[in-house]
Design a protein around this motif. Structure first.
Motif, mmCIF file in Angstrom:
data_model
loop_
_atom_site.group_PDB
_atom_site.id
_atom_site.type_symbol
_atom_site.label_atom_id
_atom_site.label_comp_id
_atom_site.label_asym_id
_atom_site.label_seq_id
_atom_site.Cartn_x
_atom_site.Cartn_y
_atom_site.Cartn_z
ATOM 1 N N PHE A 63 0.805 -1.218 0.000
ATOM 2 C CA PHE A 63 0.000 0.000 0.000
ATOM 3 C C PHE A 63 0.840 1.271 0.000
ATOM 4 C CE2 PHE A 63 -2.736 -2.955 2.706
ATOM 5 C CZ PHE A 63 -3.385 -3.484 1.600
ATOM 6 N N ALA A 64 2.169 1.145 -0.042
ATOM 7 C CA ALA A 64 3.075 2.288 0.106
ATOM 8 C C ALA A 64 3.193 3.100 -1.185
ATOM 9 C CB ALA A 64 4.453 1.806 0.535
ATOM 10 N N ILE A 65 3.099 4.413 -1.053
ATOM 11 C CA ILE A 65 3.332 5.347 -2.156
ATOM 12 C C ILE A 65 4.492 6.236 -1.726
ATOM 13 C CG2 ILE A 65 2.410 7.277 -3.489
ATOM 14 C CD1 ILE A 65 -0.390 6.074 -2.965
ATOM 15 N N SER A 66 5.630 6.086 -2.402
ATOM 16 C CA SER A 66 6.798 6.872 -2.005
ATOM 17 C C SER A 66 7.248 7.847 -3.089
ATOM 18 C CB SER A 66 7.952 5.952 -1.615
ATOM 19 O OG SER A 66 8.262 5.084 -2.676
ATOM 20 N N ALA A 67 6.709 7.740 -4.297
ATOM 21 C CA ALA A 67 7.099 8.643 -5.385
ATOM 22 C C ALA A 67 6.629 10.067 -5.077
ATOM 23 C CB ALA A 67 6.504 8.168 -6.712
ATOM 24 N N PRO A 90 2.896 2.431 -13.350
ATOM 25 C CA PRO A 90 4.281 2.155 -13.746
ATOM 26 C C PRO A 90 5.224 3.159 -13.098
ATOM 27 C CG PRO A 90 2.842 2.279 -15.674
ATOM 28 C CD PRO A 90 2.040 2.725 -14.488
ATOM 29 N N ALA A 91 6.443 2.722 -12.827
ATOM 30 C CA ALA A 91 7.450 3.632 -12.275
ATOM 31 C C ALA A 91 7.799 4.683 -13.322
ATOM 32 C CB ALA A 91 8.700 2.849 -11.873
ATOM 33 N N VAL A 92 8.364 5.786 -12.875
ATOM 34 C CA VAL A 92 8.677 6.899 -13.768
ATOM 35 C C VAL A 92 9.572 6.455 -14.921
ATOM 36 C CG1 VAL A 92 9.833 9.137 -13.897
ATOM 37 C CG2 VAL A 92 8.374 8.610 -11.959
ATOM 38 N N ASP A 93 10.529 5.572 -14.658
ATOM 39 C CA ASP A 93 11.452 5.165 -15.717
ATOM 40 C C ASP A 93 10.986 3.940 -16.501
ATOM 41 O OD1 ASP A 93 11.754 3.574 -13.499
ATOM 42 O OD2 ASP A 93 13.934 3.409 -13.655
ATOM 43 N N ASP A 94 9.785 3.397 -16.187
ATOM 44 C CA ASP A 94 9.240 2.286 -16.965
ATOM 45 C C ASP A 94 8.660 2.805 -18.282
ATOM 46 O OD1 ASP A 94 9.799 0.370 -15.088
ATOM 47 O OD2 ASP A 94 7.795 0.385 -14.194
ATOM 48 N N PRO A 95 8.769 2.003 -19.350
ATOM 49 C CA PRO A 95 8.123 2.428 -20.603
ATOM 50 C C PRO A 95 6.605 2.407 -20.425
ATOM 51 C CG PRO A 95 9.070 0.229 -20.822
ATOM 52 C CD PRO A 95 9.449 0.729 -19.468
ATOM 53 N N ARG A 96 5.935 3.427 -20.933
ATOM 54 C CA ARG A 96 4.479 3.520 -20.809
ATOM 55 C C ARG A 96 3.771 3.321 -22.147
ATOM 56 N NH1 ARG A 96 2.077 6.893 -16.304
ATOM 57 N NH2 ARG A 96 3.618 6.675 -14.672
ATOM 58 N N ARG A 97 4.405 3.757 -23.227
ATOM 59 C CA ARG A 97 3.782 3.634 -24.550
ATOM 60 C C ARG A 97 3.861 2.193 -25.030
ATOM 61 N NH1 ARG A 97 1.189 8.231 -26.728
ATOM 62 N NH2 ARG A 97 1.815 9.890 -25.322
ATOM 63 N N ILE A 98 2.743 1.695 -25.574
ATOM 64 C CA ILE A 98 2.723 0.325 -26.083
ATOM 65 C C ILE A 98 2.020 0.296 -27.425
ATOM 66 C CG2 ILE A 98 2.764 -0.728 -23.790
ATOM 67 C CD1 ILE A 98 -0.246 -1.258 -24.135
ATOM 68 N N GLU A 99 2.246 -0.787 -28.158
ATOM 69 C CA GLU A 99 1.557 -1.034 -29.422
ATOM 70 C C GLU A 99 0.737 -2.305 -29.242
ATOM 71 O OE1 GLU A 99 4.705 -1.413 -32.254
ATOM 72 O OE2 GLU A 99 5.241 0.704 -32.131
ATOM 73 N N LEU A 100 -0.547 -2.234 -29.555
ATOM 74 C CA LEU A 100 -1.440 -3.390 -29.433
ATOM 75 C C LEU A 100 -1.762 -3.918 -30.827
ATOM 76 C CD1 LEU A 100 -3.852 -1.886 -26.766
ATOM 77 C CD2 LEU A 100 -2.052 -3.563 -26.372
ATOM 78 N N TYR A 101 -1.607 -5.224 -30.988
ATOM 79 C CA TYR A 101 -1.849 -5.855 -32.274
ATOM 80 C C TYR A 101 -2.941 -6.905 -32.136
ATOM 81 C CZ TYR A 101 2.667 -3.890 -33.620
ATOM 82 O OH TYR A 101 3.705 -3.038 -33.888
#
Length: 166
Positions: free
Chosen positions: A18-22, A128-139
């Motif tokens: 349950f922790a939010i540290s960002a 997602p974490a700040v440095d995780d990729p967020r954009r994705i392509e769905l096929y």
């Protein structure tokens, strides 16, 4: 010795899932509490009942949160830890902080290092974490590719917002 209510809240909320540290997420939660005038409950370690308050202002850089001082709040509590409970977006939210000072009918507490927020869902969702990729392509076979952005992830799946078509 902390009271039973204090201990119960710690057992219920203060767990890693349950922790939010960002910084950004904590700031957004406090901004929501401030803008929406959400009632917060303040609880000192030996209190039997919480006291109601509001987030009036905060500063990440100066490390403080200013809250409305409830009636008959003990000035002797300066230097003590307190719990703050609220329900932004109907999600139970708690953090622990130290009371720095009481001035001009405001309580100045330390900016929380971690805020604990309990999801109402059966499966816990995380952003997602700040440095995780967020954009994705769905096929999908026979359909054009769709561009998306990951909003959150849980054991049961991923929530994606469509941002366009390729």
């Amino acid at each position: 010795m902390a009271g039973a209510l204090w201990q119960g809240i710690h057992r219920e909320f203060f767990r890693e899932p349950f922790a939010i540290s960002a910084d950004l997420r904590r700031t957004r939660l406090l901004q929501e509490l401030k803008v929406e005038h959400q009632i917060c409950d303040l609880l000192l370690p030996n209190d039997a009942e919480p006291r109601m308050s509001l987030v009036v202002d905060f500063s990440v850089t100066e490390d403080w949160v200013a809250m409305d001082c409830p009636p008959r709040f003990p000035t002797s509590a300066v230097g003590l830890d307190l719990l703050v409970q609220s329900r932004p977006s109907q999600l139970p939210t708690v953090w622990e902080s130290r009371l720095r000072e009481v001035r001009d009918d405001l309580l100045y507490i330390e900016f929380p290092e971690v805020i604990y927020q309990k999801q109402a869902r059966r499966l816990y969702r995380v952003m997602p974490a700040v440095d995780d990729p967020r954009r994705i392509e769905l096929y999908r076979t026979g359909a054009p590719m769709v561009l998306g952005e990951i909003l959150d992830i849980s054991e049961g799946g991923t929530r994606v917002r469509q941002v366009g078509r390729a």
